[in-house]
Design a protein around this motif. Sequence first.
Motif, PDB file in Angstrom:
ATOM      1  N   LYS A  52      -0.841 -13.993 -51.369  1.00 61.53           N
ATOM      2  CA  LYS A  52      -1.750 -14.660 -52.305  1.00 61.53           C
ATOM      3  C   LYS A  52      -2.131 -13.653 -53.387  1.00 61.53           C
ATOM      4  O   LYS A  52      -2.193 -12.457 -53.146  1.00 61.53           O
ATOM      5  N   GLY A  53      -2.410 -14.163 -54.581  1.00 58.32           N
ATOM      6  CA  GLY A  53      -2.815 -13.258 -55.655  1.00 58.32           C
ATOM      7  C   GLY A  53      -1.648 -12.409 -56.114  1.00 58.32           C
ATOM      8  O   GLY A  53      -0.715 -12.909 -56.747  1.00 58.32           O
ATOM      9  N   SER A  54      -1.664 -11.131 -55.777  1.00 58.63           N
ATOM     10  CA  SER A  54      -0.579 -10.197 -56.153  1.00 58.63           C
ATOM     11  C   SER A  54       0.600 -10.381 -55.203  1.00 58.63           C
ATOM     12  O   SER A  54       0.954  -9.481 -54.420  1.00 58.63           O
ATOM     13  N   ILE A  55       1.240 -11.546 -55.274  1.00 57.47           N
ATOM     14  CA  ILE A  55       2.278 -11.911 -54.308  1.00 57.47           C
ATOM     15  C   ILE A  55       3.418 -10.893 -54.324  1.00 57.47           C
ATOM     16  O   ILE A  55       3.929 -10.532 -55.378  1.00 57.47           O
ATOM     17  N   GLY A  56       3.787 -10.441 -53.127  1.00 55.72           N
ATOM     18  CA  GLY A  56       4.887  -9.504 -52.998  1.00 55.72           C
ATOM     19  C   GLY A  56       4.458  -8.056 -52.926  1.00 55.72           C
ATOM     20  O   GLY A  56       5.258  -7.189 -52.549  1.00 55.72           O
ATOM     21  N   ARG A  57       3.203  -7.775 -53.272  1.00 53.83           N
ATOM     22  CA  ARG A  57       2.758  -6.379 -53.203  1.00 53.83           C
ATOM     23  C   ARG A  57       2.741  -5.939 -51.744  1.00 53.83           C
ATOM     24  O   ARG A  57       2.258  -6.656 -50.863  1.00 53.83           O
ATOM     25  N   VAL A  58       3.281  -4.764 -51.483  1.00 56.45           N
ATOM     26  CA  VAL A  58       3.456  -4.309 -50.111  1.00 56.45           C
ATOM     27  C   VAL A  58       2.767  -2.961 -49.917  1.00 56.45           C
ATOM     28  O   VAL A  58       2.705  -2.140 -50.828  1.00 56.45           O
ATOM     29  N   GLY A  59       2.208  -2.767 -48.723  1.00 61.48           N
ATOM     30  CA  GLY A  59       1.523  -1.515 -48.420  1.00 61.48           C
ATOM     31  C   GLY A  59       1.694  -1.154 -46.958  1.00 61.48           C
ATOM     32  O   GLY A  59       2.224  -1.934 -46.158  1.00 61.48           O
ATOM     33  N   MET A  60       1.251   0.049 -46.613  1.00 62.90           N
ATOM     34  CA  MET A  60       1.322   0.526 -45.239  1.00 62.90           C
ATOM     35  C   MET A  60      -0.035   1.037 -44.793  1.00 62.90           C
ATOM     36  O   MET A  60      -0.824   1.526 -45.599  1.00 62.90           O
ATOM     37  N   VAL A  61      -0.288   0.892 -43.510  1.00 63.33           N
ATOM     38  CA  VAL A  61      -1.520   1.416 -42.926  1.00 63.33           C
ATOM     39  C   VAL A  61      -1.262   2.870 -42.520  1.00 63.33           C
ATOM     40  O   VAL A  61      -0.282   3.145 -41.817  1.00 63.33           O
ATOM     41  N   PRO A  62      -2.097   3.823 -42.946  1.00 61.93           N
ATOM     42  CA  PRO A  62      -1.865   5.237 -42.631  1.00 61.93           C
ATOM     43  C   PRO A  62      -2.063   5.536 -41.143  1.00 61.93           C
ATOM     44  O   PRO A  62      -2.557   4.707 -40.381  1.00 61.93           O
ATOM     45  N   ASP A  63      -1.717   6.751 -40.769  1.00 65.86           N
ATOM     46  CA  ASP A  63      -1.842   7.163 -39.367  1.00 65.86           C
ATOM     47  C   ASP A  63      -3.296   7.173 -38.896  1.00 65.86           C
ATOM     48  O   ASP A  63      -3.577   6.935 -37.713  1.00 65.86           O
ATOM     49  N   ASN A  64      -4.205   7.463 -39.805  1.00 62.67           N
ATOM     50  CA  ASN A  64      -5.628   7.494 -39.456  1.00 62.67           C
ATOM     51  C   ASN A  64      -6.400   6.535 -40.360  1.00 62.67           C
ATOM     52  O   ASN A  64      -7.091   6.971 -41.294  1.00 62.67           O
ATOM     53  N   PRO A  65      -6.290   5.229 -40.089  1.00 61.78           N
ATOM     54  CA  PRO A  65      -6.963   4.257 -40.952  1.00 61.78           C
ATOM     55  C   PRO A  65      -8.473   4.270 -40.714  1.00 61.78           C
ATOM     56  O   PRO A  65      -8.944   4.771 -39.676  1.00 61.78           O
ATOM     57  N   PRO A  66      -9.250   3.726 -41.675  1.00 59.18           N
ATOM     58  CA  PRO A  66     -10.693   3.598 -41.441  1.00 59.18           C
ATOM     59  C   PRO A  66     -10.959   2.796 -40.172  1.00 59.18           C
ATOM     60  O   PRO A  66     -10.186   1.902 -39.806  1.00 59.18           O
ATOM     61  N   SER A 113       9.766   0.657 -47.241  1.00 62.77           N
ATOM     62  CA  SER A 113      10.605   1.092 -48.365  1.00 62.77           C
ATOM     63  C   SER A 113      11.542  -0.023 -48.807  1.00 62.77           C
ATOM     64  O   SER A 113      11.790  -0.210 -50.009  1.00 62.77           O
ATOM     65  N   TYR A 114      12.057  -0.769 -47.833  1.00 57.93           N
ATOM     66  CA  TYR A 114      12.945  -1.893 -48.166  1.00 57.93           C
ATOM     67  C   TYR A 114      12.191  -2.964 -48.947  1.00 57.93           C
ATOM     68  O   TYR A 114      12.640  -3.411 -50.007  1.00 57.93           O
ATOM     69  N   LEU A 115      11.025  -3.368 -48.437  1.00 57.11           N
ATOM     70  CA  LEU A 115      10.258  -4.424 -49.095  1.00 57.11           C
ATOM     71  C   LEU A 115       9.731  -3.991 -50.458  1.00 57.11           C
ATOM     72  O   LEU A 115       9.554  -4.820 -51.352  1.00 57.11           O
ATOM     73  N   ALA A 116       9.485  -2.691 -50.622  1.00 59.83           N
ATOM     74  CA  ALA A 116       8.948  -2.190 -51.885  1.00 59.83           C
ATOM     75  C   ALA A 116      10.035  -1.859 -52.901  1.00 59.83           C
ATOM     76  O   ALA A 116       9.720  -1.567 -54.058  1.00 59.83           O
ATOM     77  N   SER A 117      11.295  -1.922 -52.488  1.00 57.63           N
ATOM     78  CA  SER A 117      12.390  -1.575 -53.400  1.00 57.63           C
ATOM     79  C   SER A 117      12.492  -2.608 -54.525  1.00 57.63           C
ATOM     80  O   SER A 117      12.099  -3.760 -54.377  1.00 57.63           O
ATOM     81  N   LYS A 118      13.035  -2.168 -55.650  1.00 59.54           N
ATOM     82  CA  LYS A 118      13.119  -3.037 -56.827  1.00 59.54           C
ATOM     83  C   LYS A 118      13.928  -4.319 -56.568  1.00 59.54           C
ATOM     84  O   LYS A 118      13.495  -5.411 -56.942  1.00 59.54           O
ATOM     85  N   PRO A 119      15.110  -4.225 -55.919  1.00 57.22           N
ATOM     86  CA  PRO A 119      15.862  -5.462 -55.683  1.00 57.22           C
ATOM     87  C   PRO A 119      15.099  -6.480 -54.835  1.00 57.22           C
ATOM     88  O   PRO A 119      15.102  -7.669 -55.138  1.00 57.22           O
ATOM     89  N   VAL A 120      14.442  -6.006 -53.782  1.00 61.11           N
ATOM     90  CA  VAL A 120      13.725  -6.936 -52.900  1.00 61.11           C
ATOM     91  C   VAL A 120      12.459  -7.466 -53.589  1.00 61.11           C
ATOM     92  O   VAL A 120      12.115  -8.643 -53.450  1.00 61.11           O
ATOM     93  N   GLN A 121      11.779  -6.630 -54.360  1.00 60.48           N
ATOM     94  CA  GLN A 121      10.619  -7.108 -55.116  1.00 60.48           C
ATOM     95  C   GLN A 121      11.031  -8.190 -56.108  1.00 60.48           C
ATOM     96  O   GLN A 121      10.327  -9.182 -56.288  1.00 60.48           O
ATOM     97  N   THR A 122      12.183  -8.012 -56.745  1.00 56.31           N
ATOM     98  CA  THR A 122      12.700  -9.045 -57.650  1.00 56.31           C
ATOM     99  C   THR A 122      13.014 -10.318 -56.891  1.00 56.31           C
ATOM    100  O   THR A 122      12.706 -11.432 -57.350  1.00 56.31           O
ATOM    101  N   LEU A 123      13.605 -10.164 -55.707  1.00 62.34           N
ATOM    102  CA  LEU A 123      13.937 -11.325 -54.884  1.00 62.34           C
ATOM    103  C   LEU A 123      12.675 -12.075 -54.469  1.00 62.34           C
ATOM    104  O   LEU A 123      12.620 -13.306 -54.526  1.00 62.34           O
ATOM    105  N   ILE A 124      11.646 -11.337 -54.059  1.00 65.23           N
ATOM    106  CA  ILE A 124      10.373 -11.962 -53.677  1.00 65.23           C
ATOM    107  C   ILE A 124       9.770 -12.701 -54.858  1.00 65.23           C
ATOM    108  O   ILE A 124       9.280 -13.812 -54.732  1.00 65.23           O
TER     109      ILE A 124
END
Length: 270
Positions: A217-231, A259-270
């Motif tokens: 929703k909103g920024s559709i396709g934006r991808v992130g990761m949870v760090p090793d020590n999250p809040p 890395s795959y989901l954040a890559s340019k080709p996959v972001q374009t596909l999304i």
Amino acid sequence: LKVVHDSMVAVVAPGFLFKTAGADRDLKRLLVEKGYVKAVVRLPNKLFRNTTVAPNLLVLDKTKPHDSVVFVDASGERFTDEVSRSLAVLRSGDEIARLINQCTEETICRIVDAKELADNDYNLDVNRYVLSHEDRSLKEIFDNKEVVELQQVAKIIRAQAIKIEDKGKEIAEANPSNIDPTGYIGEPGRQGRLDEYLLSRIDKQRLKPGDVVLAVKGSIGRVGMVPDNPPENLYAGQSFVILRLKSSSSISDPIVLYSYLASKPVQTLI
């Protein structure tokens, strides 16, 4: 809208063309079944002020029944002259007309019979039938590659809305705006409290180290990761789906999935 004798050219929004339910679908089915649709043309962006949506031309012709429809992708630079960063003008109108009447360039036009349109629930979106330059590049990348469904490598957890209260246990909510430039979930922007009952209902969306989050929703396709020590007590907001690698997954490190989901080709596909 332009009408000449038994022919008409109408400017339509993309939503009308790709909808496959309700009144929009019924109208398109009627037009196709009666053989009135001669062509659909996707025009470039920025032709109209105050909108970035690419317009489309629906060409209707009652002079004779058409058992197929010509789809033309006229969205490329060869069809426009840029006036400013936000406005362009159409050129090569004669070339578009030629492609409608004589489709000779398979990279930008295609003739589709009525049966294929019916099989696609009367989706008349040009992108469904003619690959854009970006889509052709993607096709070259993904052709002949082994693929698996996302659910085969990761558990997909859909987040629900979190109704923050002023009592109970303190929690933090992560949303797409909390993804920092490195791709990790940074400091969450929304914090509050929830009682034990509500916490138990959203327990599945509590984020764990290595979780990959994908905005739907909103920024559709934006991808992130949870760090090793999250809040502590960090939960995914409603804009996210959580992708948590399965133990049986062929991917062992979540950074690979990210890395795959954040890559340019996959972001374009999304």
